[in-house]
Design an enzyme around this catalytic site. Structure first.
Site, PDB file in Angstrom:
ATOM      1  N   LEU A 123     -12.398   4.040   6.779  1.00  0.00           N
ATOM      2  CA  LEU A 123     -10.956   4.198   6.659  1.00  0.00           C
ATOM      3  C   LEU A 123     -10.656   4.532   5.208  1.00  0.00           C
ATOM      4  O   LEU A 123     -11.301   3.991   4.299  1.00  0.00           O
ATOM      5  CB  LEU A 123     -10.224   2.897   7.025  1.00  0.00           C
ATOM      6  CG  LEU A 123     -10.097   2.522   8.503  1.00  0.00           C
ATOM      7  CD1 LEU A 123      -9.351   1.197   8.617  1.00  0.00           C
ATOM      8  CD2 LEU A 123      -9.374   3.597   9.279  1.00  0.00           C
ATOM      9  N   ASP A 124      -9.672   5.400   4.985  1.00  0.00           N
ATOM     10  CA  ASP A 124      -9.245   5.667   3.615  1.00  0.00           C
ATOM     11  C   ASP A 124      -8.942   4.354   2.910  1.00  0.00           C
ATOM     12  O   ASP A 124      -8.418   3.421   3.522  1.00  0.00           O
ATOM     13  CB  ASP A 124      -7.978   6.535   3.598  1.00  0.00           C
ATOM     14  CG  ASP A 124      -8.240   7.967   4.028  1.00  0.00           C
ATOM     15  OD1 ASP A 124      -9.412   8.314   4.244  1.00  0.00           O
ATOM     16  OD2 ASP A 124      -7.263   8.723   4.147  1.00  0.00           O
ATOM     17  N   ARG A 125      -9.239   4.306   1.636  1.00  0.00           N
ATOM     18  CA  ARG A 125      -8.972   3.084   0.873  1.00  0.00           C
ATOM     19  C   ARG A 125      -7.515   2.660   1.009  1.00  0.00           C
ATOM     20  O   ARG A 125      -7.208   1.465   1.121  1.00  0.00           O
ATOM     21  CB  ARG A 125      -9.305   3.326  -0.605  1.00  0.00           C
ATOM     22  CG  ARG A 125      -9.081   2.111  -1.490  1.00  0.00           C
ATOM     23  CD  ARG A 125      -9.597   2.342  -2.889  1.00  0.00           C
ATOM     24  NE  ARG A 125      -9.574   1.119  -3.675  1.00  0.00           N
ATOM     25  CZ  ARG A 125     -10.238   0.950  -4.810  1.00  0.00           C
ATOM     26  NH1 ARG A 125     -10.972   1.934  -5.302  1.00  0.00           N
ATOM     27  NH2 ARG A 125     -10.169  -0.197  -5.474  1.00  0.00           N
ATOM     28  N   ALA A 151      -5.511   3.097   3.474  1.00  0.00           N
ATOM     29  CA  ALA A 151      -5.114   2.762   4.840  1.00  0.00           C
ATOM     30  C   ALA A 151      -5.611   1.371   5.225  1.00  0.00           C
ATOM     31  O   ALA A 151      -6.588   0.863   4.678  1.00  0.00           O
ATOM     32  CB  ALA A 151      -5.665   3.797   5.820  1.00  0.00           C
TER      33      ALA A 151
END
Length: 228
Positions: free
Chosen positions: A49-51, A53
């Site tokens: 997951l994107d940091r 998010a």
């Protein structure tokens, strides 16, 4: 670190926004080991997951489970769904398909018109589930998993996510409104199909858009919950 499900093969947890999903100091695996009370526990990231998010993540607890889950991701049987709050009025539903290029030096991704080195296809489907305050709530199903895919595909069409810093200049206050709300996969040992769901935080901007198809509380963890 909130852990929703755990057995000897895998665990499902809730990644806080702002935390890295990879195995490095302060990352999700380290926080999971702290929650388990075992600094040497075998905890492996199989998807990212994107940091910026937050939301649901599944991690493997052995090499065999990591291999099986990674294979499901490659073959497209691993389901990943997201909720996002975006600026503007999105269509009721749609499918986005682009060619995307990752610029590693700038740590950014871009939509491009032509194939080339490092260019990959990016595909997703979405439904609009709410509107309000000039914003739209979209439910997204990823068909591919490119870096920053959701953020780039929506921003490139004039619908940047709330809280976006890399791909928008709107200057929203607060965290990126991108949440991993559902995961579906086959348990690598039992063969059981598991699905986990979770609502995003009850704060702005999520509270600014009325969700007409809210996840039901009884479906918050369809795969079951076990203590660790």
């Amino acid at each position: 670190m909130e852990i929703l499900f755990a057995d000897r093969a895998l665990l499902v947890c809730v990644k806080p926004a702002g935390v890295l999903s990879t195995d490095e100091p302060g990352g999700v695996p380290e926080l999971v080991r702290e929650a388990l009370g075992d600094a040497r526990a075998d905890v492996r990231t199989v998807h990212r997951l994107d940091r910026a998010a937050g939301g649901l993540m599944v991690l493997a607890r052995c090499a065999q489970a990591a291999s099986a889950l990674s294979r499901q991701i490659r073959e497209g049987s691993f389901e990943k769904e997201y909720l996002a709050v975006v600026h503007g009025q999105t269509p009721e539903e749609g499918a986005l398909r682009d060619l995307m290029l990752r610029d590693k030096a700038r740590k950014m991704s871009f939509v491009t018109d032509a194939p080339g080195k490092g260019v990959q296809e990016a595909r997703l489907r979405f439904e609009t589930q709410g509107r309000g305050e000039g914003l739209s709530l979209v439910h997204i199903r990823l068909d591919t998993g490119r870096t920053h895919q959701i953020r780039v595909q929506f921003a490139s069409r004039g619908f940047p996510l709330w809280g976006e810093r890399k791909y928008s200049t709107l200057g929203d206050a607060g965290e990126l409104a991108l949440f991993s709300c559902a995961l579906g996969f086959t348990h690598p040992e039992t063969g059981e199909r598991l699905r986990f769901e979770m609502e995003p935080p009850a704060c702005e901007p999520w509270t600014l858009v009325k969700n007409k198809t809210s996840l039901s509380p009884e479906n918050a963890c369809n795969g079951g919950t076990e203590s660790v």
